[in-house]
Scaffold this active site. Structure first.
Site, PDB file in Angstrom:
ATOM      1  N   ARG A  82     -11.793 -61.038   1.429  1.00 37.94           N
ATOM      2  CA  ARG A  82     -12.176 -61.494   0.094  1.00 37.94           C
ATOM      3  C   ARG A  82     -11.844 -62.974  -0.046  1.00 37.94           C
ATOM      4  NH1 ARG A  82      -9.359 -58.029  -4.112  1.00 37.94           N
ATOM      5  NH2 ARG A  82     -10.818 -56.438  -3.395  1.00 37.94           N
ATOM      6  N   ARG A 151      -4.550 -62.992  -8.961  1.00 34.99           N
ATOM      7  CA  ARG A 151      -5.814 -62.899  -8.219  1.00 34.99           C
ATOM      8  C   ARG A 151      -6.766 -64.026  -8.606  1.00 34.99           C
ATOM      9  NH1 ARG A 151      -6.666 -57.675  -6.407  1.00 34.99           N
ATOM     10  NH2 ARG A 151      -4.718 -56.736  -5.740  1.00 34.99           N
ATOM     11  N   LYS A 215      -0.704 -56.353  -8.787  1.00 31.49           N
ATOM     12  CA  LYS A 215      -1.663 -57.443  -8.952  1.00 31.49           C
ATOM     13  C   LYS A 215      -1.618 -57.990 -10.368  1.00 31.49           C
ATOM     14  CE  LYS A 215      -5.209 -53.902  -9.425  1.00 31.49           C
ATOM     15  NZ  LYS A 215      -6.362 -53.331  -8.724  1.00 31.49           N
ATOM     16  N   LYS A 217      -4.083 -60.390 -13.125  1.00 32.94           N
ATOM     17  CA  LYS A 217      -5.425 -60.939 -13.273  1.00 32.94           C
ATOM     18  C   LYS A 217      -5.534 -61.849 -14.485  1.00 32.94           C
ATOM     19  CE  LYS A 217      -7.513 -57.021 -10.916  1.00 32.94           C
ATOM     20  NZ  LYS A 217      -8.426 -55.850 -11.016  1.00 32.94           N
ATOM     21  N   CYS A 436     -18.902 -50.633  -8.604  1.00 32.98           N
ATOM     22  CA  CYS A 436     -17.972 -51.117  -7.591  1.00 32.98           C
ATOM     23  C   CYS A 436     -18.524 -50.738  -6.206  1.00 32.98           C
ATOM     24  CB  CYS A 436     -16.594 -50.512  -7.803  1.00 32.98           C
ATOM     25  SG  CYS A 436     -16.562 -48.760  -7.445  1.00 32.98           S
ATOM     26  N   CYS A 442     -14.622 -48.271   0.842  1.00 33.51           N
ATOM     27  CA  CYS A 442     -13.410 -48.295   0.023  1.00 33.51           C
ATOM     28  C   CYS A 442     -12.593 -47.023   0.240  1.00 33.51           C
ATOM     29  CB  CYS A 442     -13.757 -48.432  -1.451  1.00 33.51           C
ATOM     30  SG  CYS A 442     -12.294 -48.401  -2.492  1.00 33.51           S
ATOM     31  N   CYS A 481     -13.689 -44.588  -8.525  1.00 32.06           N
ATOM     32  CA  CYS A 481     -12.369 -43.994  -8.758  1.00 32.06           C
ATOM     33  C   CYS A 481     -11.804 -44.584 -10.038  1.00 32.06           C
ATOM     34  CB  CYS A 481     -11.441 -44.261  -7.579  1.00 32.06           C
ATOM     35  SG  CYS A 481     -10.691 -45.905  -7.606  1.00 32.06           S
ATOM     36  N   CYS A 485     -12.721 -50.995 -10.732  1.00 29.75           N
ATOM     37  CA  CYS A 485     -13.078 -52.363 -10.352  1.00 29.75           C
ATOM     38  C   CYS A 485     -14.286 -52.892 -11.117  1.00 29.75           C
ATOM     39  CB  CYS A 485     -13.351 -52.456  -8.855  1.00 29.75           C
ATOM     40  SG  CYS A 485     -11.852 -52.328  -7.881  1.00 29.75           S
TER      41      CYS A 485
END
Lengths: 571, 314
Positions: A82, A151, A215, A217, A436, A442, A481, A485
């Site tokens: 990424r 991120r 994470k 954001k 996503c 994934c 899931c 995302c």
């Protein structure tokens, strides 16, 4: 919602990931050795955890798992890489580099992400170093694109107000740089950098050796567009434009999409606006917010470690006090603003500086050459002659931006000759959709997303068309899931994967991303989804008020309850 | 062939000199070699078809006959030289019995007392306008179903065996299906708890698809049953890398293993691999042992005498 259970979990021992981080010597681990091990195309779990901080992690082609097991082969290991590109801006040269890497080392496609960055899928271990080196040579980076750090900083790419955008974009870059991991490990492992001997204190002044609990954001929105879904961010900034100039930002904290199946103590949450800061103070604010999460976030149970729970567990007042204490000054009253939509505006628009911008719809952000649609080739040809830049939108689309008036015809001709704009008439509904990546790469996906949403949309489009609303704009999102995302919890209609072919269906998000949706059908297959939606859509067609969006209608008519806080999401 | 020759598939034909008979189709499918051409077969075909133009000229030209036989089978011969109007009984009388196909056992009886595992690479290629498949590998890969049976027998090879001394180091060089006996070796060594070091050189075309028994080597490495492994995947990089290149890269250690009494095993392709590996071994002994060519050859000869250099090549 009780807070105590989550709070109690703070008392537990640190999670295994905390140990991995602490023992990693600032993200080095044994990555250099395991990435060079020729016997497996994968790497051990501990190193994979660390690799995330470097912007990549191990995946495998799940479609091949059983067959390869029978063949006595390890899973078809491959890496996702990424790129970190604050605000999603890339030059044509950078575009060409990524396009080539995608074809040479990845699976032949380039994925635009829901956070305005690029992803390569299917990179083999032996090609990782070359790929990351070439990304860095193009003056992009992957450092901090994943992992327990800040991120990719999102920022509205709105070309209509380009001088404001330019300013906001500069702030997003400053934020991104300021919050980047400082460790030299990245250079040592990927870029053949010298091993730097440093004191522990200087290696990571902000993150220390433990980094963040999870994470983090950050996104900056410029009203009236809420394309970055500012309420989904751990930390959101809302640009306040007064008299045509950027006055500063409203600060919003504690949003986030992810939840864990079967655990009502986890939920998507909307960020709360807590005040206003002048533009020049925003980096300082961000640093202090991140530091609070570093010090108070849950390091025992990762599913409770997101910033939204840190705030919900202690209350917003506690947080604002703590922030003011650390800043040594107080935020001003938040200023008025209004969001109208979170989708993209397509086609040509003229920017304030006289340059032109073309927003191209990229279904689910997947750029590749389709049988009847040479999307990847077309964009490559445009990049070869384009003198402006490319901007990835938070909805996984791309803007061919800053086209000077004398070049507009040439770009238009390429868009036409490659048929980029009219593969088939994309409905407004499809143009407001996101999915996503999910299967097959994934590891978290429980159901299809990117590969399935287009088919489901064919059927939902038909429902709207049959009801006499072929041009209705509805925000529809699918995630494989509950981690979310594609930011499904904000969509007017959302699908979250439960198991192959089965989704939880949510209704009632708002068109501008200010409200959470609510569960309407559990574990539904395609036919149940269609059966459930059809009467609502017909009802909507008959009784919608002027300009009433679908998400507002289902609440007014009582199909679902209005949800303005994550703590009511499961209620 | 039956269709081409307009034969009756049910016609009984003799399948051996004792005169045992089988229906023609079964005889051709199961008892006679019909895919590989040989010069004696071509010679025997001559009197059956005195009118066949060009066949006698072909048989007389050594080089031409070799070129012709390459990648062709009996059906090609029939068509190319119009060997029609020959009764099945007569035709069958010139065929040789289907020879057995030998495969190294890829399993140890100690580890799998009730089974034997084989490593079969499917032979498939396109030549002279038709898809062609190996007789046995094609049977295994394309036709056999789980639960079917095949006629087998055990052919012992006393010249390719693990050293009696379980502590002796072994070096195994087995690219492609040459890997088979080494899987058996390691199973055996794992079962008996052998302490000897082991080193495998394996190669094939692609890491992702052709790393045969990958997860087993990984486990053995982890558990120490296998001490070292070096891999050469020839089609993954721009430069073609083969096992002998990996051996050269590890010259010093490899020679140290030899000095330590290691037994070297080579299994697989005879024409290229075994020859190149042999040359490489020779140059490693010369370079690392500081020997002239003759001394190095003597060194390797000595290894052979001591059964420390064993080959199973095909």
């Amino acid at each position: 919602m009780e807070k105590n259970k989550r709070l109690m979990e703070h008392e537990g021992p640190p999670s295994d990931v905390e140990r991995i981080k602490r023992e990693s010597n600032y993200l080095r681990g044994t990555l250099k050795e395991t990435m060079a091990d020729p016997v497996s195309a994968g790497i051990p779990d501990d190193d994979n955890r660390l690799l995330k901080f470097h912007g990549s992690y191990l995946q495998d082609d799940r479609d091949l798992r059983i067959e390869r097991q029978r063949q006595k082969l390890e899973p078809a290991y491959q890496f996702m890489v990424r790129v970190r590109a604050p605000g999603g801006v890339a030059t044509p040269e950078q575009w060409l580099v990524l396009d080539e890497l995608a074809r040479k080392y990845a699976n032949g496609s380039l994925r635009l992400t829901t956070r305005q960055s690029f992803q390569l899928h299917g990179v083999l271990k032996w090609n990782m170093k070359t790929a990351i080196q070439q990304i860095n040579e193009a003056l992009l980076s992957t450092l901090g694109a994943c992992g327990d750090v800040n991120r990719n900083v999102m920022c509205n790419p709105n070309p209509h107000q380009s001088h404001i955008h330019a300013e906001v974009y500069e702030w997003s870059k400053k934020l991104s740089e300021h919050l980047s991991p400082q460790t030299n490990a990245y250079h040592e492992i990927w870029l053949d950098g010298e091993k730097v001997v440093s004191t522990k204190e200087s290696e990571e002044p902000l993150y220390k050796d433990v980094y963040l609990p999870r994470k983090f954001k950050i996104g900056i929105a410029v009203p009236p567009s809420n394309d970055i879904d500012v309420y989904s961010q751990d930390l959101g900034f809302i640009a306040i434009v007064e008299n045509g100039r950027l006055a500063g930002f409203n600060v919003a904290v504690g949003g986030g999409m992810g939840m864990t199946d079967g655990d009502p103590y986890t939920y998507p949450q909307l960020a709360s606006a807590i005040g206003f800061c002048p533009a020049e103070k925003m980096v300082e604010v961000a640093e202090k917010v991140v530091a609070i999460q570093r010090d108070f976030g849950n390091r025992s149970v990762r599913k409770y470690a997101r910033f939204k729970y840190t705030i919900d567990d202690r209350g917003l007042d506690w947080f604002v006090n703590e922030l003011h204490k650390r800043l040594g000054w107080t935020l001003e009253e938040k200023r008025p603003y209004q969001f109208l939509h979170n989708g993209d505006r397509y086609g040509w628009t003229e920017g304030s500086g006289g340059s032109w911008h073309y927003t191209l719809f990229v279904e689910n952000g997947r750029i590749r050459d389709f049988d009847d649609y040479p999307l990847m080739t077309g964009l490559r040809e445009i990049a070869a002659v384009h003198q402006g830049d490319f901007r990835l939108t938070p909805n996984q689309n791309v803007i061919i931006a800053n086209v000077s008036p004398d070049k507009k015809d040439a770009i238009e001709a390429l868009i036409e000759s490659c048929g980029l704009a009219n593969r088939k008439r994309h409905s407004p509904l499809r143009k407001h959709s996101m999915a996503c990546v999910a299967l097959p790469t994934c590891g978290l996906a429980k159901a299809e997303s990117e590969r399935y949403l287009p088919t489901l949309l064919d059927k939902i489009e038909k429902l709207f068309a049959d009801a006499g609303l072929p041009d209705e704009e509805v925000v529809i999102r699918m995630s494989g899931c509950p981690n979310g995302c594609s930011r499904p919890a904000l969509a007017e209609i959302a699908f979250i994967g439960k198991s192959p072919g089965k989704y939880n269906m949510y209704l009632g998000g708002s068109f501008n991303g200010e409200r959470l949706n609510k569960l309407y059908r559990e574990n539904a297959g395609e036919s149940e989804i269609i059966e459930a939606l059809q009467p609502i859509i017909n009802h909507y067609a008959k009784e919608k008020q002027p300009d009433e969006h679908f998400g507002d209608f289902v609440i007014r008519c009582g199909y679902v309850k209005k949800v303005l806080s994550g703590q009511d999401f499961h209620a | 062939m039956i269709a081409e020759m307009k034969w009756n598939p049910e016609e009984p034909v003799a399948i051996n000199s004792q005169g045992e008979e089988r229906p023609l189709e079964e005889a051709l499918r199961r008892h006679f070699e019909i895919t590989v051409l040989t010069k004696p077969l071509l010679e025997k075909a001559l009197p059956l078809a005195p009118g066949a133009s060009g066949l006698s000229e072909l048989v007389e030209n050594e080089q031409a006959v070799r070129d012709y036989m390459h990648g062709r089978d009996l059906l090609d011969l029939i068509r190319d030289y119009s060997l029609f109007d020959i009764p099945a009984k007569e035709f069958v009388s010139i065929l040789r019995k289907m020879p057995p196909r030998l495969y190294s056992a890829a399993s140890s009886l100690k580890a799998y007392p009730e089974e034997v595992h084989l490593t079969v690479g499917k032979v498939a290629f396109h030549a002279h306008g038709r898809e062609r498949f190996g007789v046995c590998s094609g049977q295994c890969a394309l036709r056999l179903q789980e639960g079917d049976t095949v006629p087998v027998y055990v052919h012992e090879n006393s010249n390719f065996r693990l050293p009696a001394d379980a502590d002796a180091p072994i070096i195994m060089i087995g690219p492609g299906t040459g890997i088979a006996p080494f899987r058996a070796f390691l199973q055996e060594r794992e079962e008996i708890g052998a302490q000897g070091k082991s080193w495998l050189f394996f190669g094939d075309q692609h890491f992702v698809t052709d790393f045969l028994y990958q997860v087993e080597w990984q486990r053995w490495l982890k558990q120490g049953v296998l001490s070292r492994i070096d891999l050469a995947f020839s089609r993954d990089a721009s430069r073609k890398i083969y096992v002998q290149h990996r051996m050269l890269e590890k010259s010093r250690e490899l020679y140290a293993w030899l000095q330590d009494g290691a037994v070297v095993y080579v299994c697989g392709d005879e024409k290229h691999m075994a020859k190149d590996v042999h040359q490489t071994l020779l140059s490693i002994v010369m370079n690392e042992g500081g020997m002239g060519e003759d001394a190095a050859k003597e060194y390797i000869m000595q290894m052979q005498k001591e059964k420390r250099y064993q080959r199973d090549v095909y």
